[in-house]
Every structure is written in structure tokens, then in C-alpha cells.
Design an enzyme around this catalytic site. Sequence first.
Site, PDB file in Angstrom:
ATOM      1  N   ASP A 144      26.768 -20.873   0.894  1.00 36.94           N
ATOM      2  CA  ASP A 144      27.085 -21.245   2.384  1.00 36.94           C
ATOM      3  C   ASP A 144      26.873 -22.787   2.608  1.00 36.94           C
ATOM      4  O   ASP A 144      25.911 -23.245   1.937  1.00 36.94           O
ATOM      5  CB  ASP A 144      26.218 -20.409   3.187  1.00 36.94           C
ATOM      6  CG  ASP A 144      26.573 -20.447   4.540  1.00 36.94           C
ATOM      7  OD1 ASP A 144      27.288 -21.379   4.954  1.00 36.94           O
ATOM      8  OD2 ASP A 144      26.028 -19.477   5.395  1.00 36.94           O
ATOM      9  N   ASP A 145      27.817 -23.650   3.040  1.00 37.90           N
ATOM     10  CA  ASP A 145      27.890 -25.106   3.113  1.00 37.90           C
ATOM     11  C   ASP A 145      27.413 -25.658   1.659  1.00 37.90           C
ATOM     12  O   ASP A 145      26.886 -26.534   1.729  1.00 37.90           O
ATOM     13  CB  ASP A 145      26.928 -25.373   3.979  1.00 37.90           C
ATOM     14  CG  ASP A 145      27.115 -25.044   5.384  1.00 37.90           C
ATOM     15  OD1 ASP A 145      28.256 -24.194   5.837  1.00 37.90           O
ATOM     16  OD2 ASP A 145      26.558 -25.130   6.467  1.00 37.90           O
ATOM     17  N   CYS A 192      32.644 -20.705   7.904  1.00 41.17           N
ATOM     18  CA  CYS A 192      31.829 -19.455   7.423  1.00 41.17           C
ATOM     19  C   CYS A 192      32.493 -18.106   7.628  1.00 41.17           C
ATOM     20  O   CYS A 192      32.968 -17.606   6.644  1.00 41.17           O
ATOM     21  CB  CYS A 192      30.239 -19.468   7.677  1.00 41.17           C
ATOM     22  SG  CYS A 192      30.097 -19.498   9.468  1.00 41.17           S
ATOM     23  N   ARG A 197      34.613 -15.803   5.114  1.00 44.66           N
ATOM     24  CA  ARG A 197      34.238 -14.374   4.509  1.00 44.66           C
ATOM     25  C   ARG A 197      35.228 -13.441   5.069  1.00 44.66           C
ATOM     26  O   ARG A 197      35.401 -12.399   4.277  1.00 44.66           O
ATOM     27  CB  ARG A 197      32.852 -14.155   5.380  1.00 44.66           C
ATOM     28  CG  ARG A 197      31.845 -14.864   4.915  1.00 44.66           C
ATOM     29  CD  ARG A 197      30.597 -15.132   5.906  1.00 44.66           C
ATOM     30  NE  ARG A 197      30.072 -16.305   5.669  1.00 44.66           N
ATOM     31  CZ  ARG A 197      29.031 -16.444   4.812  1.00 44.66           C
ATOM     32  NH1 ARG A 197      28.531 -15.382   4.125  1.00 44.66           N
ATOM     33  NH2 ARG A 197      28.371 -17.769   4.437  1.00 44.66           N
ATOM     34  N   LYS A 236      23.858 -12.739   3.921  1.00 46.05           N
ATOM     35  CA  LYS A 236      24.388 -12.944   5.161  1.00 46.05           C
ATOM     36  C   LYS A 236      25.933 -12.284   5.633  1.00 46.05           C
ATOM     37  O   LYS A 236      26.515 -12.000   4.631  1.00 46.05           O
ATOM     38  CB  LYS A 236      24.848 -14.623   5.189  1.00 46.05           C
ATOM     39  CG  LYS A 236      25.522 -14.937   6.534  1.00 46.05           C
ATOM     40  CD  LYS A 236      25.744 -16.401   6.626  1.00 46.05           C
ATOM     41  CE  LYS A 236      26.665 -17.102   7.598  1.00 46.05           C
ATOM     42  NZ  LYS A 236      26.862 -18.291   7.686  1.00 46.05           N
ATOM     43  N   HIS A 252      27.587 -12.258   9.290  1.00 47.11           N
ATOM     44  CA  HIS A 252      28.468 -12.790  10.088  1.00 47.11           C
ATOM     45  C   HIS A 252      29.685 -12.618  10.191  1.00 47.11           C
ATOM     46  O   HIS A 252      30.538 -13.237  10.310  1.00 47.11           O
ATOM     47  CB  HIS A 252      28.153 -14.511   9.561  1.00 47.11           C
ATOM     48  CG  HIS A 252      28.275 -15.266  10.714  1.00 47.11           C
ATOM     49  ND1 HIS A 252      28.680 -16.549  10.583  1.00 47.11           N
ATOM     50  CD2 HIS A 252      28.151 -15.253  12.243  1.00 47.11           C
ATOM     51  CE1 HIS A 252      28.701 -17.215  11.958  1.00 47.11           C
ATOM     52  NE2 HIS A 252      28.364 -16.448  12.655  1.00 47.11           N
ATOM     53  N   HIS A 311      23.540 -23.275   3.989  1.00 49.67           N
ATOM     54  CA  HIS A 311      23.451 -23.360   5.415  1.00 49.67           C
ATOM     55  C   HIS A 311      21.917 -23.808   5.869  1.00 49.67           C
ATOM     56  O   HIS A 311      21.006 -23.380   5.318  1.00 49.67           O
ATOM     57  CB  HIS A 311      23.579 -22.253   5.974  1.00 49.67           C
ATOM     58  CG  HIS A 311      24.292 -22.355   7.304  1.00 49.67           C
ATOM     59  ND1 HIS A 311      23.563 -22.840   8.416  1.00 49.67           N
ATOM     60  CD2 HIS A 311      25.575 -22.318   7.866  1.00 49.67           C
ATOM     61  CE1 HIS A 311      24.197 -23.000   9.547  1.00 49.67           C
ATOM     62  NE2 HIS A 311      25.387 -22.523   9.363  1.00 49.67           N
ATOM     63  N   ASP A 321      31.616 -20.967   0.953  1.00 50.33           N
ATOM     64  CA  ASP A 321      32.564 -20.438   2.286  1.00 50.33           C
ATOM     65  C   ASP A 321      33.268 -21.534   2.881  1.00 50.33           C
ATOM     66  O   ASP A 321      34.180 -21.542   3.509  1.00 50.33           O
ATOM     67  CB  ASP A 321      31.762 -19.686   3.255  1.00 50.33           C
ATOM     68  CG  ASP A 321      30.493 -20.796   3.843  1.00 50.33           C
ATOM     69  OD1 ASP A 321      30.318 -21.849   3.368  1.00 50.33           O
ATOM     70  OD2 ASP A 321      29.931 -19.961   4.865  1.00 50.33           O
ATOM     71  N   ASN A 322      32.858 -23.053   2.405  1.00 51.42           N
ATOM     72  CA  ASN A 322      33.189 -24.247   2.970  1.00 51.42           C
ATOM     73  C   ASN A 322      32.901 -25.437   2.469  1.00 51.42           C
ATOM     74  O   ASN A 322      31.736 -25.333   1.558  1.00 51.42           O
ATOM     75  CB  ASN A 322      33.399 -24.391   4.717  1.00 51.42           C
ATOM     76  CG  ASN A 322      31.905 -24.226   5.286  1.00 51.42           C
ATOM     77  OD1 ASN A 322      31.948 -22.778   5.811  1.00 51.42           O
ATOM     78  ND2 ASN A 322      30.937 -24.658   4.676  1.00 51.42           N
ATOM     79  N   LYS A 324      32.979 -29.885   6.307  1.00 53.75           N
ATOM     80  CA  LYS A 324      33.121 -28.360   6.765  1.00 53.75           C
ATOM     81  C   LYS A 324      33.640 -28.635   8.222  1.00 53.75           C
ATOM     82  O   LYS A 324      33.186 -29.732   9.000  1.00 53.75           O
ATOM     83  CB  LYS A 324      31.697 -27.695   7.026  1.00 53.75           C
ATOM     84  CG  LYS A 324      31.266 -26.734   7.754  1.00 53.75           C
ATOM     85  CD  LYS A 324      30.205 -26.047   8.011  1.00 53.75           C
ATOM     86  CE  LYS A 324      29.976 -24.773   8.793  1.00 53.75           C
ATOM     87  NZ  LYS A 324      28.697 -24.356   8.854  1.00 53.75           N
TER      88      LYS A 324
END
Length: 756
Positions: free
Chosen positions: A46-47, A84, A88, A142, A144, A237, A343-344, A404
Site C-alpha cells: 500500500d502506497d 487503493c 484492488r 487490508k 477496503h 499506508h 496499489d499506487n 498517488k
Amino acid sequence: MSTDGNHSPDGFQGTIGTTYQDSTPWWPPETGPAPGTPNVVLVLFDDVGFSSLGCYGSEIATPTLDALAARGLRYNNFHTTALCSPTRASLLTGRNHHSVGMSIISNADSGYPSKRGAVCHEAGTLAEMLRAQGHHTMAVGKWHLAPADQTSAAGPYDQWPLGRGFDRFYGFMDALTDQFHPELVHDNHRVDPPKSPEEGYTFNEDMIDHAISFTTDQVSVAPEQPFFLYLAPGAAHSPHQAPQEYLDRYRGAYDRGWDEVRAERFERQKAMGLIPADTDLPPRNPGVQAWDELSEDQRRVYARLQEAFAAFVEHTDHELGRLVEHLERLGQLDDTVFVLLSDNGASQEGQINGSVNTGFYENSQVDPLEYNLSHLDDIGTERAQNNYPLGWAQVGNTPLKRYKQNTHAGGVRDPLIVSWPRGISEQGGIRTQFHHVVDIAPTLLEILGAEAPETIRGVPQMPLHGTSMAYTFDADGPTRKESQYFEMFGSRAIWQNGWKAVAFHEPGSDYADDVWELYDLTADFSECHDLAEQEPELLRMLVEAWWEEARRYGVLPLDDRRFAERRAEAQARRHSPRSRSTFTYYPGMTRVPSGVAPFVLDRSYTVTARVSLSAPDEGVLVSCGSVSGGYVLYVQNGLLVHDYNYYGRIFRVTAEITGTDGQQPTEHELTYRFDKSGELKGTGSLAIDGVASGHVDIPETYRHFMDWAGLEVGRDALSPVSDGYRAPFPFTGTIHHVTFELGDDTDGVDDYEPQD
């Protein structure tokens, strides 16, 4: 065939006589993966920006990821959606995110098909596809992907992991969670962390413990059945939190500043062959100052924030290493495909000063430097929920521009590692083919010998939008991908045949004012040389192609509003709990996530607890939020206390509880009332059995967002809202119920006077 008149719901093809001696048994044919079908571990960070891993040029220690890359392939031309939940959704379905209903994060439903905040059932997930074909499916970390107002114990559960094809789940449902005090879900029910931070708890370790447990059960009981493990850590994140030993490892490591670290990563990437030798390093992103121009206080805070990020990444890598070692002990490692991506790009949400409190960004505010400096020693610990500033996010995306949420490369070009010793002969290779996150699902289906079904549970399925990448396992060469569009918060881009047209959109501005840029990515890896003026006809064709793709995949209508601005529409859904004005909670209920809790921001409201207590009783009646912000109503030392935590500043009001008779419990009505006196301000007051007693002026309240953590009745079990007690501080008396009544003055000042 079955005997006439016998009911055979499973299509029974034997014969049924009077007894088994004159009957013929029959079993349905078994279907499943072919022998030797590999397991899959799909890891979604994540991130984590393009340069944030050791094997992508970082100085951060990531030995587990580096080793997996050395056993397989790294991709330098892989892309995501810039955010995110959309990534996903595309990763798990193989379809473009707008087409499946996930234009931004799952916390808002804007009333349009592309903006539902949920993955439509016409787009089955990999778990749904693979489970139907014989795989055991597990998700850890995660999620989300469920609408935020559907994540309470009341459901509905159709968008939870078990509702979308996973047999097991352990993790958290929302955008982020505190690493020391996570809000956890096990399968379809909420649970507490198994131990406290004082006992050494972190979510990273807990997450991997469950991944190990799930895979051990599978390999022990059904070794012939391959598994699909979707592992989505919270890292990296915000909040960037890690055990103290990891924080200590990076103390002072970033004192030299972001310009020097960025230059070092850039040269390391060239030496690795990860980027072309003639790549140019872009100038600093807008708003990022030269490190040498910063004050001493700025440097101290900013360096400390990056230390916490690095510690978080290394700790995650270490815990992932435990899973890799475990699969090796089980004899499964060589039979397992590892796919690891982010994810980004690196996040701009820490803004110019960085952050020790996520609420500032969510409320469109900037953390004051002085505020961050006062929390310097809390950074990375359970006492802060921090994120780094823009300058370090820029480093995380080296050598790319922006971040992002943006459709320039810094937002969408991300690391991808594929490791599969029995399927990829080359070790440590680099692949340059353009690909996108929608291509992962078709790739896995191909190498597993599986097919995307035409229907899932009777629902016709939309076609996959991705292109399999399995051909890249054999050699580098031309891509088989033809085109890919991008859109996020109004920023747009399209890639075709090595060319990219991209337009940065400032939210609230006229789309007609957006300036489209043009890059030849075959010769300009970092998008440094805008060719829009030299190639106007090509740019025009690409922009037209973007509009065609937008119509084809349901991107429209364009919407540049941020999440907070879309909340009102999300609450307008008729069945949303947020549409109510009265809430009554009873003791024994599980934690209510923030997306379902009463929306008390910038409005008048009352909280009334009906309790029975005696003089010694104390504890939390109701709490909502965390160390970063929230409110709590509790009893302590014979007093009723309400604390409103505004970015760590406590506005407290107390009232003496009278009428208790020693050890004999008596029933009381304990009330906190907030009377709005103007925009984002008001008065908090208490009443005991209807008698007003004490008030406090609250000159500032939250506008859009209070905290990601949810609401509890009878305790404050996770990150505590107040330092006035030691969590979980359970109430020792009896709570009959707690009722919230919300006012209708969200758009203006109420027309009644605050009570004394």
C-alpha cells in the site's frame, strides 16, 4: 439412469432399487485443478512508490523482497490506477475499476454505476473464479472493497471477503488501521487483537501468523488442493508505525535530506539496469523545497517522519520473510507463484509538512510544523499516526513525477515482482513491457489453467479487460498490450503504442482548462520531455481515444470532488445507517466502524447513557475515535466526564454524579449534549438525571472527518481517545443502553440556546 419417480437433485445417474443389492451407486465427477497446479501468493503493498524497495533502488532494507526478485522478475513498466480501492478492484477482477463500480475508494457512493464504492457482481473476483475451480482461497490484511456503511456486524456481507469468494479472512476492512491497535475482522466477525502493544503486538506479525496458520491447515489437511492467498499488508499506508528496534535502526539515516537520497536512488536504479541509462531526473515536484533551504526544525521533523516509513517497510519485509520461510519448510515454496506489487505510488497525503495525525489531511487542513515538532518523539509509535511530507513521497517515486492520486507516472507506475522457480527459468530478470493491474488476473488464470466463468452464482459476467502477461515470463520484448486509460479525481491519461497523453486536473477547475501533455515513453522513461507542441495531431488523436475509452468503460461522469465532499450523497442512500438521526446501542455489541457510527460533525447532538451504578463504579460508557481524535463519555472518581479530542487537544467537561447509595446500584440517566453555536464550534454540557451540570466551550470542531477508528460501548479497547484513563477502562456498572440523537442543523447555526 435413476428409477422413474425418484428425485435426483444432483443429476444422479446410477440406479435405485429396493435395496443396495439391486441398486447402482454413482458419484458426480470431480473437477479441480490439474495435478501440479501451483499455489498463488498475491501480495499487495500500500502506497509503496516505484523506488521504495531495495531491489528498486532504495536504501531501505528489504531482503525478503530482494530475494524473491532475485529468484524471478522485476517489471519497470507496470501500472496501477493511482488509488487503493480501485487498484484492488482491478487486481481481483481483471476489469477496469470504473466498469466494476470503484471510481475512488469504497467509502462513498455517488449515485452512478462507476461510483458505487463496491465491486458489482457482474465482475467476479479471482477468489470466486478459483474457488469454483478447486482452489482454497484465503485473504489476510487490508480489504477496503466493501461500502464503509456496510461493514458493521449488521452487514450486509455480500461485499465482505467471504462474500466475494474467500474461504477465510483475517484483517481490517477500511482504508487504514493503527498498527498497534487495529480494528480486526476474522472471517465475518469482529475480534480484538490477541495481545497488547506492551506484550509486543503489531498487526504485521499478527497478519503473518494468520497467513501461516491458514496455509498450514490447507497443506496439512488437503495437500492435493492448491491455495490462493491474497496478502494485503497495511504497509506502507499511514500511519507509519513500527517496533522501537526498527525505528532505532534508521535514526539519523535521513539527516542528509531528500535531494541527496533521491539522487542516490536514481543512480542506483541506473546501475541496476532498472531504468535506462539516459533517463533524466525531473525537477522537484511543485511545492517541494530544496532540503538546504529548510529550517533546522523542518529537517528534524521531516527526517524523523521518513525514518518511521523506512522502519515500517523493513518490519513488513521481515514478517513477510517468515511466511516465505514457512512455505519452504512445508515444501511449497517452489510450487508457489509469488506476485508482489503496490496499489499506487507514494502518497502525497502527508502534505507539505508531513503529519502525525491523519485527521488534518482528511479535513483539508495542513499539520502545523509546530504541532508535528511537539510530537517528534511520538513519531512511529502508538502515540502518533504519522505520514511523511511531499519531499519524501517524491523520493519514493524516483525518478517519476507527482504522486498517488495523480495519473502522471509517480501515481501509476509501480513495482511488480513475480517469482516462480518452476515456471520462470530466468533469475533476476527485468521486464520492460507495458502492463497494468487489470492484467494480473488473466495472467494467473492462464498459468493456473483456469478460465473466467461466464456466470457466477447465476450472474452473467462481463468480459475480462486485461491482457495476460504470462508471455513475459519467457523473455523481454514487445508488449501485447494495446491501450490503457487512466482517470482519478479528474486527472486523466492514456497509453497507446508507447505514447502517453496525460492531463493533471486541479479539483474544482474547468476541465477545458486542463493542459494535456505528451510523452514518448520508449525514449523518455520519467516523462520529462513534453512533445505536445511538436506532435499536436498525435496528441489530439490520443485525447479522442481517451474519451472513447471513457465511454466504453463507464468513466463518465467526471467527478473531481474529494471523498469528504461526496459523503452527503453516500448518506443519501435510503438504507444507509448514516441516514438515521437516532441510534440506540446496547451493551455487548461489537465495535461499530467509523463509516457506520453516528455522524456528529458540525451539528448539535446528544448522547444519553441509561446506567445502573454504585459509588465505586467507573469506566467508559461510549467512545469513538483514537489517540488522533474523537470523543469519550466515562465515569471516574464519582464524576461523569466527557472528553472531546481535537487533534490531541482535550476539551473536558465534568459533573458530579449524585444520588448513589454506597455499594447499592441505582439507575441514572447520564447525558452529554453538544449545542452548535456557529460553524465548527459550540458548547458541550453534561446533565445527571435531567439536571444540567457543567459545560465547556469548544471553539473548534472537526469539519469532515474525526478519525478512522470506530465506536464502542462500555470500553475503549484500542487506541485510547483520552489520556484520562488507561485503556480499555471497561465500565464496571451496568449499561442499559446508549442513545444518540442528532440535530438537523448541519448547514447553519441552531436556533436554540446552549443549556448551562
